[in-house]
Design a protein around this motif. Structure first.
Motif, PDB file in Angstrom:
ATOM      1  N   ILE A 174      30.180  44.070  66.844  1.00 31.76           N
ATOM      2  CA  ILE A 174      29.733  45.381  66.371  1.00 31.76           C
ATOM      3  C   ILE A 174      29.482  45.292  64.872  1.00 31.76           C
ATOM      4  CG2 ILE A 174      30.265  47.840  66.242  1.00 31.76           C
ATOM      5  CD1 ILE A 174      29.999  46.772  69.055  1.00 31.76           C
ATOM      6  N   ASN A 175      28.385  45.882  64.414  1.00 25.84           N
ATOM      7  CA  ASN A 175      28.114  46.027  62.992  1.00 25.84           C
ATOM      8  C   ASN A 175      27.242  47.262  62.789  1.00 25.84           C
ATOM      9  OD1 ASN A 175      25.907  44.422  64.185  1.00 25.84           O
ATOM     10  ND2 ASN A 175      25.064  44.509  62.114  1.00 25.84           N
ATOM     11  N   CYS A 176      27.020  47.636  61.523  1.00 25.06           N
ATOM     12  CA  CYS A 176      26.234  48.841  61.241  1.00 25.06           C
ATOM     13  C   CYS A 176      25.387  48.620  60.003  1.00 25.06           C
ATOM     14  CB  CYS A 176      27.132  50.063  61.077  1.00 25.06           C
ATOM     15  SG  CYS A 176      28.151  50.058  59.576  1.00 25.06           S
ATOM     16  N   ALA A 177      24.494  49.551  59.754  1.00 27.28           N
ATOM     17  CA  ALA A 177      23.647  49.558  58.565  1.00 27.28           C
ATOM     18  C   ALA A 177      23.256  51.010  58.327  1.00 27.28           C
ATOM     19  CB  ALA A 177      22.415  48.672  58.758  1.00 27.28           C
ATOM     20  N   TYR A 178      22.657  51.262  57.159  1.00 26.42           N
ATOM     21  CA  TYR A 178      22.205  52.627  56.870  1.00 26.42           C
ATOM     22  C   TYR A 178      20.894  52.573  56.095  1.00 26.42           C
ATOM     23  CZ  TYR A 178      23.985  52.029  52.083  1.00 26.42           C
ATOM     24  OH  TYR A 178      24.195  51.588  50.825  1.00 26.42           O
ATOM     25  N   ALA A 179      20.197  53.705  56.049  1.00 25.47           N
ATOM     26  CA  ALA A 179      18.943  53.827  55.298  1.00 25.47           C
ATOM     27  C   ALA A 179      18.940  55.175  54.612  1.00 25.47           C
ATOM     28  CB  ALA A 179      17.727  53.693  56.215  1.00 25.47           C
ATOM     29  N   VAL A 180      18.639  55.182  53.311  1.00 29.47           N
ATOM     30  CA  VAL A 180      18.547  56.422  52.539  1.00 29.47           C
ATOM     31  C   VAL A 180      17.114  56.929  52.649  1.00 29.47           C
ATOM     32  CG1 VAL A 180      18.797  57.486  50.282  1.00 29.47           C
ATOM     33  CG2 VAL A 180      20.365  55.669  50.992  1.00 29.47           C
ATOM     34  N   LEU A 181      16.976  58.185  53.035  1.00 28.13           N
ATOM     35  CA  LEU A 181      15.658  58.774  53.255  1.00 28.13           C
ATOM     36  C   LEU A 181      15.163  59.415  51.973  1.00 28.13           C
ATOM     37  CD1 LEU A 181      13.385  59.565  55.217  1.00 28.13           C
ATOM     38  CD2 LEU A 181      14.661  61.649  55.730  1.00 28.13           C
ATOM     39  N   ILE A 182      14.070  58.884  51.459  1.00 24.81           N
ATOM     40  CA  ILE A 182      13.377  59.462  50.304  1.00 24.81           C
ATOM     41  C   ILE A 182      11.947  59.722  50.770  1.00 24.81           C
ATOM     42  CG2 ILE A 182      12.736  59.217  47.897  1.00 24.81           C
ATOM     43  CD1 ILE A 182      15.726  59.165  48.296  1.00 24.81           C
ATOM     44  N   ILE A 183      11.684  60.938  51.200  1.00 25.35           N
ATOM     45  CA  ILE A 183      10.387  61.257  51.821  1.00 25.35           C
ATOM     46  C   ILE A 183       9.252  60.881  50.868  1.00 25.35           C
ATOM     47  CG2 ILE A 183       8.942  63.132  52.702  1.00 25.35           C
ATOM     48  CD1 ILE A 183      11.503  64.548  53.580  1.00 25.35           C
ATOM     49  N   PRO A 184       8.236  60.152  51.289  1.00 21.36           N
ATOM     50  CA  PRO A 184       7.994  59.753  52.695  1.00 21.36           C
ATOM     51  C   PRO A 184       8.551  58.359  53.030  1.00 21.36           C
ATOM     52  CG  PRO A 184       6.047  59.271  51.416  1.00 21.36           C
ATOM     53  CD  PRO A 184       7.061  59.829  50.443  1.00 21.36           C
ATOM     54  N   ASP A 185       9.360  57.799  52.149  1.00 22.62           N
ATOM     55  CA  ASP A 185       9.852  56.435  52.349  1.00 22.62           C
ATOM     56  C   ASP A 185      11.334  56.463  52.725  1.00 22.62           C
ATOM     57  OD1 ASP A 185       7.345  55.360  51.540  1.00 22.62           O
ATOM     58  OD2 ASP A 185       7.920  55.708  49.443  1.00 22.62           O
ATOM     59  N   SER A 186      11.833  55.299  53.092  1.00 17.39           N
ATOM     60  CA  SER A 186      13.266  55.123  53.323  1.00 17.39           C
ATOM     61  C   SER A 186      13.641  53.727  52.845  1.00 17.39           C
ATOM     62  CB  SER A 186      13.618  55.303  54.801  1.00 17.39           C
ATOM     63  OG  SER A 186      12.988  54.313  55.584  1.00 17.39           O
ATOM     64  N   PHE A 187      14.884  53.602  52.405  1.00 15.11           N
ATOM     65  CA  PHE A 187      15.363  52.338  51.849  1.00 15.11           C
ATOM     66  C   PHE A 187      16.572  51.910  52.671  1.00 15.11           C
ATOM     67  CE2 PHE A 187      13.245  54.763  48.616  1.00 15.11           C
ATOM     68  CZ  PHE A 187      12.413  53.842  48.000  1.00 15.11           C
ATOM     69  N   LYS A 188      16.475  50.722  53.307  1.00 14.03           N
ATOM     70  CA  LYS A 188      17.511  50.284  54.232  1.00 14.03           C
ATOM     71  C   LYS A 188      18.452  49.292  53.563  1.00 14.03           C
ATOM     72  CE  LYS A 188      18.123  49.171  59.094  1.00 14.03           C
ATOM     73  NZ  LYS A 188      17.449  48.918  60.389  1.00 14.03           N
ATOM     74  N   SER A 189      19.700  49.428  53.926  1.00 15.88           N
ATOM     75  CA  SER A 189      20.737  48.563  53.349  1.00 15.88           C
ATOM     76  C   SER A 189      20.824  47.249  54.116  1.00 15.88           C
ATOM     77  CB  SER A 189      22.088  49.279  53.408  1.00 15.88           C
ATOM     78  OG  SER A 189      22.556  49.324  54.762  1.00 15.88           O
ATOM     79  N   GLU A 190      21.670  46.374  53.625  1.00 15.07           N
ATOM     80  CA  GLU A 190      21.970  45.158  54.351  1.00 15.07           C
ATOM     81  C   GLU A 190      22.941  45.476  55.494  1.00 15.07           C
ATOM     82  OE1 GLU A 190      24.649  42.418  52.314  1.00 15.07           O
ATOM     83  OE2 GLU A 190      24.760  43.869  50.665  1.00 15.07           O
ATOM     84  N   GLN A 191      23.233  44.504  56.341  1.00 20.07           N
ATOM     85  CA  GLN A 191      24.141  44.693  57.458  1.00 20.07           C
ATOM     86  C   GLN A 191      25.584  44.742  56.960  1.00 20.07           C
ATOM     87  OE1 GLN A 191      23.217  45.021  60.792  1.00 20.07           O
ATOM     88  NE2 GLN A 191      21.093  45.083  60.095  1.00 20.07           N
ATOM     89  N   SER A 192      26.389  45.508  57.676  1.00 24.01           N
ATOM     90  CA  SER A 192      27.806  45.621  57.322  1.00 24.01           C
ATOM     91  C   SER A 192      28.575  44.385  57.796  1.00 24.01           C
ATOM     92  CB  SER A 192      28.401  46.872  57.967  1.00 24.01           C
ATOM     93  OG  SER A 192      28.524  46.669  59.372  1.00 24.01           O
ATOM     94  N   ASN A 193      29.862  44.427  57.566  1.00 22.85           N
ATOM     95  CA  ASN A 193      30.739  43.406  58.134  1.00 22.85           C
ATOM     96  C   ASN A 193      30.716  43.479  59.651  1.00 22.85           C
ATOM     97  OD1 ASN A 193      32.029  46.002  57.544  1.00 22.85           O
ATOM     98  ND2 ASN A 193      33.811  45.120  58.577  1.00 22.85           N
ATOM     99  N   MET A 194      30.899  42.362  60.332  1.00 25.47           N
ATOM    100  CA  MET A 194      30.879  42.313  61.790  1.00 25.47           C
ATOM    101  C   MET A 194      32.299  42.289  62.335  1.00 25.47           C
ATOM    102  SD  MET A 194      27.741  39.868  62.896  1.00 25.47           S
ATOM    103  CE  MET A 194      26.055  40.262  62.457  1.00 25.47           C
ATOM    104  N   ILE A 195      32.515  43.067  63.400  1.00 23.23           N
ATOM    105  CA  ILE A 195      33.824  43.144  64.043  1.00 23.23           C
ATOM    106  C   ILE A 195      33.650  42.794  65.513  1.00 23.23           C
ATOM    107  CG2 ILE A 195      35.757  44.647  64.654  1.00 23.23           C
ATOM    108  CD1 ILE A 195      35.176  46.277  62.172  1.00 23.23           C
ATOM    109  N   THR A 196      34.518  41.910  66.002  1.00 26.82           N
ATOM    110  CA  THR A 196      34.466  41.490  67.404  1.00 26.82           C
ATOM    111  C   THR A 196      35.479  42.296  68.214  1.00 26.82           C
ATOM    112  OG1 THR A 196      33.793  39.257  66.798  1.00 26.82           O
ATOM    113  CG2 THR A 196      34.699  39.570  69.005  1.00 26.82           C
TER     114      THR A 196
END
Length: 674
Positions: free
Chosen positions: A229-251
């Motif tokens: 399992i891992n996660c990521a996020y993206a900040v929405l700046i209309i009309p664009d979005s900026f995505k982060s890198e992947q989080s730490n991974m957990i098994t």
């Protein structure tokens, strides 16, 4: 008015109203005097205040102008995350007075108001953005408002780059099937509208948008084993979005529940159609009471649900030999499914019957035979005599001759038949057999397509009004077969091409039609008009050519041989257009020219055409219009008179000459005599 006499005071009512009015008037005068005094003191105070406070100037006519307003970003328009950014708004205002005008500043980010401040100084407005984040990215503008006058700066874009690495937390790392896991994904220090994404084994399983930097989600795993399992996020700046890198991974380890469904089928070693099947669907190793999981059992056969329950399901049914389909026992525990299947091989008691017809083609009201038969049967269970056959629908006019054989006359319309075979309670239907009774061909009709022209090829059509296809058509001449054609579809036609040399040959043609084993039907003889092409055109002139004179009536008679109606045209050399055109049902006609003159002299000919469309032309005739007889007589008379006059003149002339000679001779004789 009070009147005092002898030390006594006497009250007079007539004078009391006058006294009251006088007192009121005096009181009003005192009030006006007091108001005037107050205004005077206020004016004096204002003047003294202006005198002792020279920094404040009262100017009701003061004017000003907002010359410019500029927005700038410090330290730069492009910064990295955590940079302290200052939005500076500088306004240049010109005023007629020395007092600083009160003003209102408004800061906008992407058309959204983010900051407002009132100021009474001329200093620049500063709007701080401490520790800038990607969410601060946007276009900034500044607006100033002074006493209703407004001015807005041009937009300046701030770009903030760099996102923090997301952090993933799980409440459990080892779970059982169906057990829920709570996951929390955090974007440290980020602000604004944020999309969070959760991934299981690199596959996205959840997406959600929040206005905070953290999202908590709950989910279950679909299969046992290890899951990353891992996660990521993206900040929405209309009309664009900026995505982060992947989080730490957990098994996460998912353990299988020991509970399983059990499917049992109780039957003989070899199952035949009609045998009874007893089926049981149960649970083995039920979950202990400490785990609160609701489970349900479902017993199905193919797509048909047979029964359902919580801990045990039983079902009884008669075995049928259809396409092999598994029996399925399904255990559902929340979102977890466990399935076990078994297939039962059922031997056919007898095969599905087939329904056939003989003959293969049948005509209306002709006898036909339908045969229903199951080719295979289990001889160890039943005999062929135990099989019974029936036809559906049951009210059809066919008689059973023996088991599975039915005979009768075909109907006059299409009909569907189905055969049913039955033994030991098992019924099987044949495929539907549709009988299409054919229609016997009717007496054909023979006709000519278009025109029949003597000596030219033309077509003969042979056609029947009714009859099932295919139909064979044969063209006959004098009972001798010439050609045969087969019509298989409605658009097709039976056409034959022939040529005749005499008109009476047309009636020698007939045609024959046949679509069954019966004798072919013969048409009547062909009856049609034969067009004989035109031949031997002639042009006759009346009166005879040597006798044609001015003033006569000329008749140009054009004649030909062939079939009427005939169209005649008369021409004169030198003219492309005909002089006269007419159509007649006769083989000859005339064109009349009245009151001939010299101008009518020339070469004439005629053309003729009929429905054979072959144009024939006569020989050319040259006509010379002679002078009229009376003109000839007049000319002759005139000539005779002229000749007579010439003769008389000559005679007179010669006589006068002779007289002169005789007179001269006579004078000479006389002279000689003297």
């Amino acid at each position: 008015m009070h009147i005092q006499t002898d030390g006594h005071t006497t009250f007079n009512p007539a004078y009391s109203h006058q006294a009251v009015d006088l007192q009121d008037s005096q009181q009003q005068e005192r009030q006006c005097s007091s108001d005037r005094m107050g205004l005077l003191l206020l004016l004096t105070s204002s003047l003294l205040s202006s005198y002792f406070h020279p920094g404040i100037v009262v100017d009701a006519q003061r004017s000003f102008a907002i010359r410019n307003i500029v927005l700038s970003l410090e330290p730069s328009t492009n910064v990295t995350r955590d940079t302290n950014v200052t939005v500076r708004c500088k306004a240049i205002v010109s005023s007629s007075g020395s007092e600083v005008l009160s003003r209102e500043y408004t800061i906008y980010k992407d058309s959204q108001k983010v900051y407002t401040k009132n100021s009474s100084t001329s200093e620049d407005l500063l709007y701080p953005l401490p520790g800038a984040r990607v969410s601060n990215t946007g276009k900034y503008r500044c607006k100033i408002n002074i006493e209703g006058k407004e001015r807005t700066s041009e937009a300046t874009k701030l770009t903030v780059t760099g996102l923090s690495k997301p952090v993933l937390h799980l409440n459990k790392y080892v779970v059982n099937e169906e057990e829920e896991v709570t996951a929390s994904c955090t974007a440290p220090g980020e602000t604004g509208s944020i999309f969070f994404y959760f991934y299981e084994d690199s596959k996205e399983i959840l997406e959600d948008r929040v206005n905070s930097n953290q999202l908590e989600a709950k989910f279950r795993f679909s299969s046992i084993g290890h899951h990353t399992i891992n996660c990521a996020y993206a900040v929405l700046i209309i009309p664009d979005s900026f995505k982060s890198e992947q989080s730490n991974m957990i098994t996460v380890s998912v353990k299988e529940l020991s509970i399983t469904p059990v499917l049992e089928i109780f039957s003989q070693s070899r199952v035949y159609e009609g045998d009874q099947l007893n089926i049981s669907c149960t649970i083995r190793n039920s979950v202990n009471s400490s785990v609160h999981i609701t489970h349900n059992l479902y017993l199905s056969h193919g797509t048909k649900l047979l029964s359902s329950g919580e801990t045990k399901v039983n079902h009884s049914m008669v075995a049928l030999a259809k396409d092999p389909v598994d029996f399925e026992c399904r255990l559902e525990m929340g979102h977890v499914d466990k399935v076990t299947t078994k297939m039962v091989s059922v031997t056919e008691l007898f095969s599905a019957p087939t329904l056939t017809m003989s003959p293969a083609e049948v005509f209306q009201k002709e006898y036909m035979t339908l045969t229903c038969k199951s080719e295979n049967y289990a001889s160890e269970r039943i005999t062929r005599e135990e099989l019974s056959y029936t036809l559906k629908p049951p009210d059809i006019p066919l008689t059973s001759m023996k088991p599975g054989v039915f005979s009768g006359k075909a109907l006059q319309f299409d009909f569907n038949y189905t055969c049913v075979a039955q033994a030991k309670g098992i019924m099987k239907h044949s495929d539907t057999l549709t009988v299409y009774p054919k229609v016997s061909v009717s007496i054909p009709k023979i006709s000519v397509v278009g025109k029949a022209v003597l000596g030219q090829p033309f077509r003969i059509l042979c056609q029947s009004d009714t009859g099932s296809f295919p139909i064979n058509y044969t063209l006959i001449r004098d009972y001798e077969q010439l050609s045969t054609t087969t019509v298989k579809l409605p658009p097709q036609e039976a056409l034959f091409t022939v040529t005749i040399s005499r008109p009476d040959e047309i009636s020698k043609y007939m045609c024959r039609a046949k679509n069954n084993h019966r004798e072919a039907l013969l048409s009547k003889r062909l009856n049609a008009t034969v067009i004989v092409p035109l031949t031997d055109p002639t042009l006759t002139v009346l009166p005879h050519i040597p006798e044609i004179s001015e003033g006569d009536h000329l008749y140009l008679i054009c004649g030909t041989k062939g079939s009427p109606p005939v169209t005649f045209k008369w021409y004169r050399d030198g003219n492309k257009q005909p002089l006269f055109t007419t159509t007649t049902d006769k083989n000859n006609t005339h064109y009349q020219v009245s009151h001939l003159s010299k101008e009518h002299s020339g070469t004439y000919y005629c053309e003729a055409v009929n429905h054979a469309n072959i144009v024939v032309r006569s020989e050319k005739v040259t006509i010379e219009v002679r002078m009229a007889l009376w003109k000839k007589a007049v000319i002759g008379g005139v000539c005779l008179v002229v000749v007579s006059m010439l003769v008389v003149a000559c005679v007179l002339y010669f006589k006068s000459k002779r007289g002169k000679r005789e007179a001269a001779a006579e004078l000479s004789v006389r002279s000689a005599t003297v």
